[in-house]
Design a protein around this motif. Structure first.
Motif, PDB file in Angstrom:
ATOM      1  N   PHE A  59       3.112  10.271  -6.327  1.00 53.16           N
ATOM      2  CA  PHE A  59       4.308  11.030  -7.250  1.00 53.16           C
ATOM      3  C   PHE A  59       3.821  11.297  -8.480  1.00 53.16           C
ATOM      4  O   PHE A  59       3.905  12.430  -9.005  1.00 53.16           O
ATOM      5  CB  PHE A  59       5.316  10.406  -7.143  1.00 53.16           C
ATOM      6  CG  PHE A  59       6.538  10.697  -7.954  1.00 53.16           C
ATOM      7  CD1 PHE A  59       7.333  11.920  -7.321  1.00 53.16           C
ATOM      8  CD2 PHE A  59       6.945  10.249  -9.167  1.00 53.16           C
ATOM      9  CE1 PHE A  59       8.277  12.496  -8.135  1.00 53.16           C
ATOM     10  CE2 PHE A  59       7.928  10.936 -10.017  1.00 53.16           C
ATOM     11  CZ  PHE A  59       8.755  11.961  -9.314  1.00 53.16           C
ATOM     12  N   ALA A  60       3.160  10.242  -9.351  1.00 56.13           N
ATOM     13  CA  ALA A  60       2.583  10.310 -10.713  1.00 56.13           C
ATOM     14  C   ALA A  60       1.622  11.480 -10.788  1.00 56.13           C
ATOM     15  O   ALA A  60       1.460  12.332 -11.648  1.00 56.13           O
ATOM     16  CB  ALA A  60       2.150   9.097 -11.129  1.00 56.13           C
ATOM     17  N   VAL A  61       0.709  11.414  -9.870  1.00 56.78           N
ATOM     18  CA  VAL A  61      -0.745  12.495  -9.806  1.00 56.78           C
ATOM     19  C   VAL A  61       0.231  13.960  -9.673  1.00 56.78           C
ATOM     20  O   VAL A  61      -0.132  14.791 -10.074  1.00 56.78           O
ATOM     21  CB  VAL A  61      -1.682  12.247  -8.891  1.00 56.78           C
ATOM     22  CG1 VAL A  61      -2.471  13.245  -8.524  1.00 56.78           C
ATOM     23  CG2 VAL A  61      -2.391  10.804  -9.201  1.00 56.78           C
ATOM     24  N   GLY A  62       1.076  14.050  -8.581  1.00 58.50           N
ATOM     25  CA  GLY A  62       1.745  15.385  -8.321  1.00 58.50           C
ATOM     26  C   GLY A  62       2.549  15.767  -9.663  1.00 58.50           C
ATOM     27  O   GLY A  62       2.433  17.031  -9.987  1.00 58.50           O
ATOM     28  N   ILE A  63       3.255  15.142 -10.377  1.00 55.94           N
ATOM     29  CA  ILE A  63       3.818  15.622 -11.555  1.00 55.94           C
ATOM     30  C   ILE A  63       2.676  15.940 -12.597  1.00 55.94           C
ATOM     31  O   ILE A  63       2.920  16.913 -13.187  1.00 55.94           O
ATOM     32  CB  ILE A  63       4.601  14.231 -12.147  1.00 55.94           C
ATOM     33  CG1 ILE A  63       5.615  13.918 -11.441  1.00 55.94           C
ATOM     34  CG2 ILE A  63       5.169  14.572 -13.806  1.00 55.94           C
ATOM     35  CD1 ILE A  63       7.102  13.928 -11.757  1.00 55.94           C
TER      36      ILE A  63
ATOM     37  N   GLY B 210       0.797  -1.204  -0.153  1.00 57.01           N
ATOM     38  CA  GLY B 210      -0.150   0.079   0.155  1.00 57.01           C
ATOM     39  C   GLY B 210       0.748   1.274  -0.083  1.00 57.01           C
ATOM     40  O   GLY B 210       0.552   2.420  -0.828  1.00 57.01           O
ATOM     41  N   VAL B 211       2.132   1.214   0.707  1.00 52.62           N
ATOM     42  CA  VAL B 211       2.764   2.560   0.854  1.00 52.62           C
ATOM     43  C   VAL B 211       3.473   2.707  -0.577  1.00 52.62           C
ATOM     44  O   VAL B 211       3.691   3.743  -0.866  1.00 52.62           O
ATOM     45  CB  VAL B 211       3.974   2.266   2.037  1.00 52.62           C
ATOM     46  CG1 VAL B 211       4.912   3.170   2.066  1.00 52.62           C
ATOM     47  CG2 VAL B 211       3.070   2.420   3.370  1.00 52.62           C
ATOM     48  N   LEU B 212       3.827   1.412  -1.143  1.00 49.97           N
ATOM     49  CA  LEU B 212       4.580   1.649  -2.425  1.00 49.97           C
ATOM     50  C   LEU B 212       3.801   1.987  -3.415  1.00 49.97           C
ATOM     51  O   LEU B 212       3.900   3.085  -4.181  1.00 49.97           O
ATOM     52  CB  LEU B 212       5.340   0.420  -2.882  1.00 49.97           C
ATOM     53  CG  LEU B 212       6.680  -0.101  -1.977  1.00 49.97           C
ATOM     54  CD1 LEU B 212       6.800  -1.677  -2.468  1.00 49.97           C
ATOM     55  CD2 LEU B 212       7.640   0.723  -2.310  1.00 49.97           C
ATOM     56  N   VAL B 213       2.481   1.631  -3.563  1.00 50.47           N
ATOM     57  CA  VAL B 213       1.382   1.948  -4.631  1.00 50.47           C
ATOM     58  C   VAL B 213       1.240   3.135  -4.224  1.00 50.47           C
ATOM     59  O   VAL B 213       0.897   4.496  -5.488  1.00 50.47           O
ATOM     60  CB  VAL B 213       0.225   0.810  -4.612  1.00 50.47           C
ATOM     61  CG1 VAL B 213      -0.869   1.549  -5.533  1.00 50.47           C
ATOM     62  CG2 VAL B 213       0.762  -0.341  -5.043  1.00 50.47           C
ATOM     63  N   GLY B 214       0.722   3.554  -3.102  1.00 53.49           N
ATOM     64  CA  GLY B 214       0.633   5.120  -2.648  1.00 53.49           C
ATOM     65  C   GLY B 214       1.447   6.194  -3.081  1.00 53.49           C
ATOM     66  O   GLY B 214       1.093   7.193  -3.681  1.00 53.49           O
ATOM     67  N   GLY B 215       2.638   5.712  -2.876  1.00 53.09           N
ATOM     68  CA  GLY B 215       3.820   6.457  -3.158  1.00 53.09           C
ATOM     69  C   GLY B 215       3.710   6.924  -4.474  1.00 53.09           C
ATOM     70  O   GLY B 215       4.334   7.888  -5.171  1.00 53.09           O
ATOM     71  N   VAL B 216       4.086   5.682  -5.109  1.00 49.79           N
ATOM     72  CA  VAL B 216       4.235   5.803  -6.591  1.00 49.79           C
ATOM     73  C   VAL B 216       3.207   6.609  -7.232  1.00 49.79           C
ATOM     74  O   VAL B 216       3.233   7.390  -8.289  1.00 49.79           O
ATOM     75  CB  VAL B 216       4.528   4.474  -7.457  1.00 49.79           C
ATOM     76  CG1 VAL B 216       4.371   4.429  -8.808  1.00 49.79           C
ATOM     77  CG2 VAL B 216       5.829   3.976  -6.816  1.00 49.79           C
TER      78      VAL B 216
END
Length: 161
Positions: free
Chosen positions: A19-23, A10-16
């Protein structure tokens, strides 16, 4: 053990994903300031052509453009009235086709990339490579390289003599 693995996934999927949404959202939240580059050593007699940006797909409220461009033998100038909707990795292209639509496969044409868009509004200058005749092109196009999407085309019309 299983719950720790689920938390880690969950942390990995949420982090990635975050990050993608932020970009993708960054240009909308923090657009670059308006650019107002001066036009140096050019006069009306140097004008080769003119173009006006249009909203290529009125059903798409995000990808729009308006304003004018002046084309000189060695320069494309987006005028002070130029404006496009924000987004990532926009470029200014010279495209051979006069009628560029959202269905046009711009990346399959012999387009010339004049560089990355400096700002979403205001006057901007883009050098035309030496030896290239801007009269050989039909449009100036704002193109999103990240998503291969037409933002706004401007049909080139020869300047009146």
């Amino acid at each position: 053990m299983r719950s720790a693995l689920l938390v880690l996934i969950g942390v990995l999927v949420g982090g990635v994903g975050g990050f993608a949404v932020g970009i993708g959202v960054f240009p909308y939240l923090f657009p670059p300031p308006e650019v107002n580059e001066p036009l140096v050593a050019k006069s009306d007699t140097d004008v080769v052509a003119r173009a006006t940006f249009i909203h290529a797909n009125p059903a798409d409220p995000i990808h729009y453009g308006e304003g004018s461009a002046t084309i000189y033998a060695d320069l494309v100038r987006l005028e002070p009235d130029f404006k496009v909707g924000p987004g990532p990795k926009f470029h200014v292209y010279l495209v051979p086709d006069a009628d560029v639509t959202p269905e046009t496969e711009v990346e399959a044409t012999m387009f010339v990339d004049l560089g990355r868009l400096k700002s979403f509004s205001g006057s901007q200058n883009y050098a035309i490579p030496a030896g290239l005749d801007p009269r050989a092109f039909g449009s100036v196009v704002i193109w999103c390289e990240q998503f291969n999407v037409l933002i706004s085309p401007a049909r080139i019309t020869a300047a009146e003599s």
